[in-house]
Write a protein that holds these residues in place. Structure first.
Motif, PDB file in Angstrom:
ATOM      1  N   SER A  16     -15.667  -0.751 -40.723  1.00 47.65           N
ATOM      2  CA  SER A  16     -16.261  -1.671 -39.993  1.00 47.65           C
ATOM      3  C   SER A  16     -15.667  -1.850 -38.914  1.00 47.65           C
ATOM      4  N   GLU A  17     -16.001  -2.408 -37.659  1.00 48.59           N
ATOM      5  CA  GLU A  17     -15.373  -2.816 -36.426  1.00 48.59           C
ATOM      6  C   GLU A  17     -14.241  -3.715 -36.641  1.00 48.59           C
ATOM      7  N   GLU A  18     -14.453  -4.576 -37.552  1.00 47.25           N
ATOM      8  CA  GLU A  18     -13.621  -5.671 -37.734  1.00 47.25           C
ATOM      9  C   GLU A  18     -12.150  -5.195 -38.410  1.00 47.25           C
ATOM     10  N   ILE A  19     -12.537  -4.323 -39.501  1.00 42.62           N
ATOM     11  CA  ILE A  19     -11.351  -3.972 -40.317  1.00 42.62           C
ATOM     12  C   ILE A  19     -10.837  -2.527 -39.316  1.00 42.62           C
ATOM     13  N   PHE A  20     -11.425  -2.038 -38.478  1.00 49.81           N
ATOM     14  CA  PHE A  20     -10.803  -0.971 -37.850  1.00 49.81           C
ATOM     15  C   PHE A  20      -9.790  -1.664 -36.704  1.00 49.81           C
ATOM     16  N   GLU A  21     -10.199  -2.751 -36.020  1.00 49.17           N
ATOM     17  CA  GLU A  21      -9.566  -3.600 -34.930  1.00 49.17           C
ATOM     18  C   GLU A  21      -8.254  -4.230 -35.760  1.00 49.17           C
ATOM     19  N   GLN A  22      -8.419  -4.680 -36.723  1.00 52.51           N
ATOM     20  CA  GLN A  22      -7.332  -5.204 -37.902  1.00 52.51           C
ATOM     21  C   GLN A  22      -6.236  -4.015 -37.767  1.00 52.51           C
TER      22      GLN A  22
END
Length: 56
Positions: A16-22
């Motif tokens: 997910s984009e959220e996990i990727f950004e983290q």
């Protein structure tokens, strides 16, 4: 870093984009702590081959 942040590798496509950004934020911190900068260019002598097969 640019290849990772652009999601150029297949390993980046399924999260997910959220996990990727983290993960990118954590990777940037690691790189700064390890190498002192995000501006260093690291290279490798590693090589790989791509083989393509097709049924006849």
């Amino acid at each position: 870093m640019s290849f990772f942040t652009l999601q150029s590798y297949g390993c980046c496509w399924r999260i997910s984009e959220e996990i990727f950004e983290q993960a990118i934020a954590e990777l940037e911190i690691f790189c700064i702590e390890r190498y002192g900068s995000l501006d260093l260019e690291q290279s490798s002598t590693a090589k790989f081959e791509i083989w393509v097969y097709r049924r006849l």
